[in-house]
Enzyme design. Structure first.
Site, short mmCIF file in Angstrom:
data_model
loop_
_atom_site.label_atom_id
_atom_site.label_comp_id
_atom_site.label_asym_id
_atom_site.label_seq_id
_atom_site.Cartn_x
_atom_site.Cartn_y
_atom_site.Cartn_z
N ASP A 1 -2.80 1.05 -1.54
CA ASP A 1 -1.51 0.40 -1.78
C ASP A 1 -0.53 1.42 -2.35
O ASP A 1 -0.74 1.95 -3.44
CB ASP A 1 -1.74 -0.75 -2.78
CG ASP A 1 -0.60 -1.73 -2.79
OD1 ASP A 1 0.49 -1.39 -2.29
OD2 ASP A 1 -0.79 -2.83 -3.34
N ASP B 1 3.12 -1.24 3.41
CA ASP B 1 2.66 -0.28 2.40
C ASP B 1 1.24 -0.49 1.90
O ASP B 1 0.87 0.05 0.86
CB ASP B 1 3.63 -0.27 1.22
CG ASP B 1 3.61 -1.58 0.46
OD1 ASP B 1 3.00 -2.54 0.94
OD2 ASP B 1 4.23 -1.64 -0.61
N GLU B 2 0.44 -1.30 2.60
CA GLU B 2 -0.93 -1.45 2.12
C GLU B 2 -1.89 -1.76 3.26
O GLU B 2 -1.48 -2.29 4.30
CB GLU B 2 -1.03 -2.55 1.05
CG GLU B 2 -0.63 -3.90 1.54
CD GLU B 2 -0.80 -4.97 0.47
OE1 GLU B 2 -1.82 -4.98 -0.23
OE2 GLU B 2 0.11 -5.81 0.37
#
Length: 420
Positions: free
Chosen positions: A23, A113-114
């Site tokens: 993350d 983003d993860e």
DNA sequence: TCTGGGGTCCTAGGACCC
DNA sequence: TCTGGGGTCCTAGGACCC
């Protein structure tokens, strides 16, 4: 960025979890700090109307994601506010996902983003999950210039909780024999799927930690929160999470929305409560449909359910949807459906004042079915062959259209088309 | 300048079919 | 005349996540 990586001391050589949750930290803000040295070490807020992301320096002042811009600046007057640069974030995300995919083919993206990575079976090639996680963090930093936090555990849920606890710029490994000891003292808000509403329900009954939830029993949770949430929470609190990392999940809907800002009071008198003419609204709608259908065609997807999303002056919301008989990515077809929904919603809009319009297309399919469409020629005409062919390409994807059969009143004409 | 833009999943009622 | 149950699809709303 801030402080050293934390690695849980009691790591295990064997029986260790193999799922990584990776993350990126304060993603948009970190990209801004990477690209502009003047922003490094300083509080950065991305987005002026609403906080899209806050650097950890800004979070230290109490600034939070999704907070109104004004209160954020009040909390953190020294913060530097920058407008979002979505294309930079998309490029950074692609670069990070490249690093993920070079680490293991088993990558399941969750958002920009993860991602989850399953590194089981890589021990001989790449080392233990912990060693892989350490290397992943340094690779992302070196090659993309961004800090990333990684949680390692036996289950997806626990890996995600671990990365949340380890943020920012951390690494946390939850050993299999320390799972409940790690989980149970955490506040209920840490459970995936517990937001403000559920947290309040639980806290209202004196349930504040995951351990309290675990004592509760499934039936009690179901009666409190409903079937799915109750079972889900019961399972998570006992650390039951059999979900595997899934590669290649495709999303089920594509949408776009636009906030219109509050209705000017003067305009209310001029043109009804909406403050906008139907023509204004229709122009926004057409722009949204155009964006959505372009993205659908670029992704090779077609969809059947058109959803109109509305928000009003008092922040209440409504959705209206219509399901077409066939899947399409054709701009005009979807716009027609969206217009129908909008027309039906006009009385509500007049009463409540429109502040946001959104269009989404759901029920998505891959556009790979070798369709043989027929379009009524006169709808696209002006009697013009080229514009009719453009309409066919527009609807079904130009590379997929290889032949058009034009049916006239008393003749058929077959036209081979070169895919471009 | 009160509150962006992109998604997922679940619930619940009604229509419809067998 | 009265009476089932199961399943799918559609629509609308809501909670939640990043």
């Amino acid at each position: 960025m801030t402080g050293p990586a934390r690695v849980c001391e009691h790591m295990f050589m064997s029986g260790e979890g193999t799922i990584l949750h990776a993350d990126l930290d304060a993603f948009y803000a970190s990209v801004e700090q990477r690209d502009d040295p003047r922003l490094r070490g300083r509080p950065v807020i991305v987005g002026s109307g609403v906080v899209l992301a806050a650097s950890y320096e800004a979070k230290a002042c109490g600034v939070q994601t999704a907070m109104g811009g004004r209160s954020a600046r009040r909390l953190c007057p020294q913060a530097i506010v920058v407008e979002p640069r979505m294309s930079a974030y998309t490029a950074a995300s692609r670069a990070v996902f490249e690093v993920f995919k070079q680490t293991t083919p088993m990558v399941e993206g969750l958002s920009i983003d993860e991602a989850f990575l399953d590194v089981g079976g890589l021990r001989r090639i790449s080392g233990t999950p912990t060693e892989i996680a350490v290397r992943l963090r340094s690779d992302v930093l070196e090659r993309v210039g961004l800090p990333i936090t990684v949680g390692v555990a036996r289950t997806k849920f626990l890996a995600k909780v671990a990365s949340g606890v380890a943020k920012p710029d951390g690494l946390l490994v939850v050993p299999p024999d320390g799972e409940l000891a790690f989980l149970h003292p955490l506040p209920v808000e840490r459970l995936w799927g517990v937001g403000p509403v559920t947290a309040n329900k639980l806290r209202g009954r004196g349930i504040a930690t995951v351990g309290h939830v675990a004592q509760l029993g499934e039936a009690a949770l179901v009666s409190m929160l409903g079937q799915a949430s109750g079972r889900h929470l019961h399972a998570l609190a006992h650390n039951h999470d059999p979900r595997r990392v899934q590669v290649g999940r495709r999303r089920g809907s594509i949408g776009s929305q636009r906030a219109l800002g509050r209705t000017p009071t003067s305009a209310k008198h001029a043109s009804g409560a909406s403050g906008r003419t139907p023509d204004d609204i229709d122009a926004v709608l057409a722009g949204l449909v155009d964006r959505v259908t372009r993205r659908m065609r670029a992704a090779g997807r077609v969809g059947r359910t058109v959803v109109l999303r509305l928000r009003f002056d008092d922040f209440s919301r409504a959705t209206r949807s219509h399901t077409l008989p066939w899947s399409t990515a054709h701009t005009q077809t979807i716009l027609d459906a969206a217009r129908g929904l909008m027309t039906a919603a006009m009385p509500m809009i007049e009463r409540q004042g429109l502040t946001l319009v959104g269009v989404a297309v759901g029920n998505l399919d891959n556009d790979d079915r070798g369709v043989q469409p027929e379009l009524p020629f006169d709808r696209y005409s002006g009697g013009d062959l080229d514009s009719a062919l453009d309409a066919v390409r527009d609807r079904f994807g130009s590379s997929a259209v290889t032949r058009a059969v034009l049916l006239g009143r008393d003749q058929g004409l077959s036209v081979p088309l070169l895919p471009d």
